[in-house]
Motif scaffolding. Structure first.
Motif, PDB file in Angstrom:
ATOM      1  N   PRO B 255       7.511  -6.074  18.918  1.00 52.66           N
ATOM      2  CA  PRO B 255       6.754  -5.174  19.439  1.00 52.66           C
ATOM      3  C   PRO B 255       6.367  -5.256  20.806  1.00 52.66           C
ATOM      4  CG  PRO B 255       5.263  -6.630  18.338  1.00 52.66           C
ATOM      5  CD  PRO B 255       6.826  -7.090  18.031  1.00 52.66           C
ATOM      6  N   ASP B 257       3.968  -4.356  22.904  1.00 52.81           N
ATOM      7  CA  ASP B 257       3.005  -5.060  23.209  1.00 52.81           C
ATOM      8  C   ASP B 257       2.649  -6.563  22.868  1.00 52.81           C
ATOM      9  OD1 ASP B 257       2.458  -4.765  20.810  1.00 52.81           O
ATOM     10  OD2 ASP B 257       0.443  -3.747  20.958  1.00 52.81           O
ATOM     11  N   HIS B 258       4.006  -7.206  22.478  1.00 55.15           N
ATOM     12  CA  HIS B 258       3.831  -8.387  22.309  1.00 55.15           C
ATOM     13  C   HIS B 258       3.748  -9.395  23.339  1.00 55.15           C
ATOM     14  CE1 HIS B 258       5.168 -12.257  20.477  1.00 55.15           C
ATOM     15  NE2 HIS B 258       5.072 -11.733  19.410  1.00 55.15           N
ATOM     16  N   PRO B 259       3.068 -10.330  23.252  1.00 63.10           N
ATOM     17  CA  PRO B 259       2.855 -11.372  24.491  1.00 63.10           C
ATOM     18  C   PRO B 259       4.064 -11.830  25.058  1.00 63.10           C
ATOM     19  CG  PRO B 259       1.271 -11.853  22.718  1.00 63.10           C
ATOM     20  CD  PRO B 259       1.869 -10.934  22.137  1.00 63.10           C
ATOM     21  N   GLU B 262       5.749  -9.838  28.019  1.00 61.25           N
ATOM     22  CA  GLU B 262       5.031  -9.594  29.382  1.00 61.25           C
ATOM     23  C   GLU B 262       5.816  -9.799  30.397  1.00 61.25           C
ATOM     24  OE1 GLU B 262       1.090 -11.209  29.333  1.00 61.25           O
ATOM     25  OE2 GLU B 262       0.436 -10.080  27.546  1.00 61.25           O
ATOM     26  N   ILE B 263       5.627  -9.557  31.505  1.00 61.85           N
ATOM     27  CA  ILE B 263       6.420  -9.329  32.740  1.00 61.85           C
ATOM     28  C   ILE B 263       6.979 -10.904  33.007  1.00 61.85           C
ATOM     29  CG2 ILE B 263       4.729  -9.188  34.438  1.00 61.85           C
ATOM     30  CD1 ILE B 263       6.959  -7.251  35.785  1.00 61.85           C
ATOM     31  N   HIS B 264       5.962 -11.623  33.041  1.00 58.57           N
ATOM     32  CA  HIS B 264       6.163 -13.158  33.471  1.00 58.57           C
ATOM     33  C   HIS B 264       7.190 -13.941  32.476  1.00 58.57           C
ATOM     34  CE1 HIS B 264       2.188 -13.111  31.182  1.00 58.57           C
ATOM     35  NE2 HIS B 264       2.918 -14.071  30.666  1.00 58.57           N
ATOM     36  N   SER B 266      10.241 -12.789  31.103  1.00 61.60           N
ATOM     37  CA  SER B 266      11.487 -12.386  31.467  1.00 61.60           C
ATOM     38  C   SER B 266      11.665 -11.844  32.809  1.00 61.60           C
ATOM     39  CB  SER B 266      12.045 -11.475  30.420  1.00 61.60           C
ATOM     40  OG  SER B 266      11.150 -10.474  30.169  1.00 61.60           O
ATOM     41  N   PHE B 267      12.989 -12.286  33.460  1.00 62.79           N
ATOM     42  CA  PHE B 267      13.427 -11.671  34.665  1.00 62.79           C
ATOM     43  C   PHE B 267      13.718 -10.314  34.611  1.00 62.79           C
ATOM     44  CE2 PHE B 267      14.521 -16.421  35.740  1.00 62.79           C
ATOM     45  CZ  PHE B 267      13.540 -16.503  36.456  1.00 62.79           C
ATOM     46  N   VAL B 268      13.085  -9.588  35.520  1.00 59.50           N
ATOM     47  CA  VAL B 268      13.369  -8.072  35.474  1.00 59.50           C
ATOM     48  C   VAL B 268      14.364  -7.598  36.498  1.00 59.50           C
ATOM     49  CG1 VAL B 268      12.142  -5.901  35.938  1.00 59.50           C
ATOM     50  CG2 VAL B 268      10.966  -7.707  34.756  1.00 59.50           C
TER      51      VAL B 268
END
Lengths: 540, 465
Positions: B255, B257-259, B262-264, B266-268
């Motif tokens: 999902p 909103d799964h923890p 969160e941005i930290h 994976s590398f965006v």
């Protein structure tokens, strides 16, 4: 994976299992036990088993897997004359409350465990309180029988948990640590949601409770509120909490709810998941009878309806059971993963390497034959090293790795720079992937496979690289490459060429220019070549 | 085959037939100790014979004696410097240096000069001392008088030693061929190699460094894993490093909103990708909203990341709706972390996928056991596990000597929530194995950074077996 800490002696006492048995049975329940100190275990629980984030839940599961108790436990539920009135709260529309009597919070190990359960639920199903937040109060300190969930202006005052003076909600949000962390989740238009009794605020979800109804180890009865942005998640969280407490002897007090689409709370929701034994056996590759299946499911603390077809009656605490595949897993766990008979599946069909791997192997054999050492370097690198269009990481952890390499040459130069004190000559190659912009892809980026070859020595000349590389390509493809003089911004003017195979430009070769050498702190001359293996494959 | 020095002695004896070790030494320039040992070797080869051995007193010039025999005695040099005219002591000192003191003493004793105040007055205009002539005679091998010898010894110009002298005779001449270093094409063509002696090599010395080409040890391990998978009937597939969140997460039932999203974690990469055409996206949205109860965002699914799991490749394969397949991929994945001996921000995973009509959980466990046995892990055990996209799920533990049970893989049967939106209706099994950690265990590597070492001497020093 969430981890909880539990007192060793309490757990052993409640389950009547010794340490080795606990380790073995919890392993079968997806969990791992490791001692923290002589009195405490740290237990890693899998993210789907929210019920096992509490002492009560773990005890319940262990009693089942050891066969001491089967099926869903019968928890005592008593109706009360408490009422929850829910008003419209646009930022956080759903709220439930309930009461649990006869709660054991003494010694304070139990109190700590309850708070730990609350925090773990916040972090998992609660999505760090965004989706669901829990408030727990000492019922004796609650005034009146009507509990309200409603918006309050930010100027409303109360004494927040562990504070001594009254503060406005606004100040609480700005000044307390909890306020700073969670304050902006549910505030809108100068209003905040609040749970209130006759006397005032009990909690400001999802931020903080009032100090007035703080629970202590002497607390015997609890008022629990759960609020959130998703109704089902609120129901599930409440069910998880109260069944966990009930397993340790708590008596569930049901209250009336006004303004929500349920009449009473807790909901203690049961769902029916029908399944066919044949489907389960076929998915697992075993053959259990109907009776066995029923027993195995009951060991997992669920009941089975055996009318026309089979259906699992999913108890309120097993929020992870969605369909028959989940039932199959529970049956498999109760059956024991170690009891599956394994048969080798070797040799039933033939496999194959990718074309990329095939070329990689052939090319590297030739390069080894030409006396080059294979190297293997990282894909992420420093953008300062690179030239041309660089694929940057928006959230790098350090400048050393703030981009994806767009060529292997930077890695080769960095490698050589690191080996200026080694025995010369240094002759290296690397075959690997780089990332380039490519509008034809759905991501706008594509991997490209490259070969980099380099020689560093106290003195070098073009032919000492050109001549072995020429032979490598000739042997690989049976086509002799030709060379066309071309200037390149990392190679020396007049000393660099394009490598051409059947009119296709497949790479470059030449001597690194002093400027690029200095930028890598290189003090010896270097010959470089890079080939595009995707272009090479097109030539074949 | 004779050595160079043996040949020198042989050459000399050819002219003389009979000679002494002393003469041989003088003629060849070899030190006495070498002469004796070479004579012994030649005798053992039956080329020379030692006729007699005696001890002689031999007078030899000392280093100083040799110098005087060349330059003249200091007193003679003093006289010739004066050249018949008086001169100041200071002046003479500056010309003759250290020799002035010695020359001055002997010249006075021999009455060649007299001294007045600080001036030296010569009595003769030139002088050649008899000692000088005696030195020259000795050098030439002539006998000199006993008295003269004693005075030269006293002046430390000559020393007398007892020396062993061998008298040798050439008894058998051997045919000696010229010595050569290289055997050439020319020699072999003409047959002239028969006329040459070839100089021996220093075969026992340590050789100079030679840089050989060698495969990279960690890549060898990766290739071994590929071979194993091909042997188990799997087809190798590959994917891209930059991936949409749709394939990295959404299709795998994770999902939004799964923890873990969160941005930290994976590398965006900036920008947005495109979502696949057809029903897949719609179905994924429906299933997410139904089970995870949130509003699924297409924009979130279009976000770009560096793939955090090779299961993204599995998702791509599934999106092609295969009826039956055994596929594997091995490649890099990227996750933010702090870098140390056991953590890097990029590492390899090997993901596998089986889609088969009658595939069961038992088949999956069997396949996993086959894989780990092939890798050399003899004992495995299975722990129930949890991954959003599989059910039942399993974690594989392997037994490693000295370490005990080590977690090695996560696996499971793919959920219908994953396969059915993609149009896959047969059972499907999937797994992911962290390759770097496994390689460290098998290759005896303690620091994960060594798998990507920038030190060529480390790579050169790693043994291949």
């Amino acid at each position: 994976m969430p981890t909880i800490n539990l007192n060793k002696w309490i757990l052993q006492d409640l389950t009547r299992l010794n340490e080795q048995e606990l380790v073995d049975y919890l392993f079968r329940l997806k969990s791992e036990v490791s001692p923290v100190n002589q009195d405490e275990y740290s237990i890693e629980v899998n993210a789907d088993r929210l019920d096992m984030l509490s002492l009560g839940g773990i005890v319940r599961a262990l009693k089942g897997i050891t066969g001491r108790e089967l099926g869903e436990p019968k928890y005592t539920v008593r109706d009360t004359d408490y009422v929850l009135e829910v008003e419209r709260v646009p930022s956080r529309p759903y709220a439930l409350a309930c009461i649990v009597y006869n709660v054991k919070l003494n010694p304070d190990l139990y109190l700590k465990e309850l708070i730990q359960f609350q925090e773990k639920l916040h972090d998992t199903i609660g999505r760090r309180r965004k989706k669901v937040a829990i408030g727990i109060h000492d019922l004796q300190k609650v005034e009146g029988k009507v509990i309200r969930y409603a918006p309050v202006p930010l100027s409303t005052t109360f004494v927040p948990l562990y504070q001594e003076k009254e503060m406005s909600v606004k100040d609480v949000l700005q000044e307390t640590p909890q306020g700073k962390q969670y304050g902006n989740i549910s505030v809108w238009d100068n209003y905040s949601p609040a749970i209130m009794d006759e006397k005032g605020i009990l909690s400001v979800p999802p931020v903080i409770n009032s100090d007035r109804t703080r629970i202590t180890e002497n607390t015997r009865s609890l008022l629990i509120d759960v609020t959130g942005t998703n109704f089902d998640s609120v129901v599930e969280t409440m069910d998880l909490l109260v069944t966990g407490l009930a397993e340790l002897g708590g008596i569930i007090g049901r209250i009336k709810v006004k303004g929500m689409n349920v009449e009473t709370s807790p909901v203690l929701r049961h769902t029916l998941v029908p399944f066919s034994l044949e489907d389960v056996n076929r998915r697992l590759g075993i053959n259990v009878s109907k009776d066995e299946a029923v027993t195995l499911i009951r060991r997992m603390r669920m009941e089975v309806e055996t009318g026309d077809g089979l259906a699992v009656v999913v108890p309120p605490y097993r929020v992870d059971i969605m369909n028959y595949t989940d039932v199959a897993e529970d049956i498999a766990m109760a059956y024991g993963y170690d009891r599956f008979t394994l048969e080798s599946r070797r040799g039933m069909v033939t496999g194959s390497l990718s074309e990329k791997s095939e070329i990689y192997r052939k090319l590297r054999t030739l390069l080894i034959g030409a006396g080059f050492q294979e190297i293997y370097t990282l894909v992420l690198t420093k953008s300062d090293y690179q030239r041309g269009e660089v694929v940057r990481i928006a959230n790098p952890i350090s400048v050393e790795y703030d981009s994806v390499r767009n060529s292997l040459l930077w890695n080769s130069l960095l490698f050589l720079s690191n080996n200026q004190h080694s025995r010369f000559p240094v002759k290296i190659f690397e075959i690997g992937e780089v990332v380039r912009r490519d509008e034809s892809k759905d991501t706008n980026y594509a991997n490209a496979t490259r070969l980099a070859v380099a020689i560093m020595d106290s003195k070098v000349s073009y032919e000492i690289l050109q001549s072995p590389l020429h032979q490598v390509l000739l042997n690989l493809l049976g086509i002799a490459p030709s060379y066309r003089r071309v200037d390149n911004d990392i190679l020396m003017r007049g000393r660099s060429a394009e490598i051409i195979l059947r009119d296709e430009r497949v790479g470059v070769i030449g001597e690194a220019n002093p400027e690029i050498l200095r930028s890598f702190n290189l003090l010896y001359p270097v010959l470089l070549a890079e080939l595009d293996l995707d272009a090479l494959r097109r030539v074949i | 085959m004779l050595s160079e020095n043996e040949l020198k002695i042989l050459d000399f004896l050819r002219k003389r037939k009979e000679s002494t070790s002393q003469e041989i030494g003088e003629a060849t320039g070899l030190p006495p100790s070498s002469v004796f040992s070479i004579i012994a070797t030649l005798e053992s080869k039956g080329i020379v014979k030692v006729i007699s051995e005696e001890t002689r007193r031999v007078a030899r010039l000392t280093e100083e004696g040799k110098l005087r025999a060349e330059q003249g005695l200091p007193e003679d040099r003093l006289v010739s410097t004066l050249n018949g005219k008086p001169a100041k002591i200071q002046e003479l000192k500056s010309v003759l240096g250290k020799d002035f003191e010695i020359g001055f003493g002997w010249a006075r004793r021999k009455g060649l000069i007299i001294v007045e105040n600080d001036t030296v007055i010569p009595k003769v205009s030139s002088h050649v001392s008899p000692e000088y002539i005696a030195l020259k005679d000795l050098q030439a091998g002539k006998e000199i008088e006993r008295e003269m010898l004693d005075s030269l010894v006293k002046r430390k110009l000559v020393e007398v030693k007892e020396e062993k002298v061998l008298k040798v005779q050439l008894v058998k001449d051997v045919e000696v061929r010229p010595a050569e270093l290289y055997l050439t094409h020319e020699m072999l063509t003409t047959g002239s190699w028969k006329n040459y002696e070839f100089k021996p090599y220093n075969v026992e010395a340590d050789p100079p460094f030679f840089p050989i080409g060698k495969t990279h040890y960690f890549r060898d391990f990766i290739e071994k894993v590929k071979d194993l998978m091909v042997g188990l009937g799997f087809v190798e597939v590959s994917g891209e490093f930059v991936e949409t969140e749709f394939f990295n997460f959404d299709m795998l039932f994770q999902p939004q909103d799964h923890p873990a999203r969160e941005i930290h974690d994976s590398f965006v990469i900036e920008g947005r990708g495109k979502l696949p055409d057809g029903d897949l996206v719609k179905k994924v949205k429906e299933i997410h909203e139904k089970w995870w109860r949130y509003s699924w965002s297409e924009d979130n699914a279009r976000r770009l990341v560096l793939r955090s799991q090779t299961t993204a490749v599995t998702a791509r394969v599934l999106s092609g709706a295969p009826r039956a397949i055994r596929a594997f991929t091995i490649g890099k994945v990227f996750r933010p972390d702090s870098i140390d001996a056991t953590h890097l921000i990029e590492f390899h995973q090997m993901d596998g996928l089986v889609v088969e009509e009658n595939f069961t959980f038992r088949d999956l466990l069997s396949t996993l056991r086959d894989i780990f046995q092939g890798l050399g892990v003899k004992q495995v055990k299975f722990k129930p596990g949890y991954f959003p996209f599989t059910e039942p799920s399993v974690e594989v533990y392997g037994f490693i000597d000295g370490l005990g049970w080590v977690e090695m893989a996560g696996a499971g049967l793919l959920r219908k929530e994953v396969t059915e939106p993609a149009g896959v209706y047969s059972p499907a099994g999937a797994w992911g194995i962290g390759i770097d950690r496994l390689a460290m265990l098998f290759l005896g590597v303690k620091d994960i950074r060594d798998l990507y070492s920038l030190d060529i001497e480390y790579l050169r020093s790693r043994r291949v077996i």
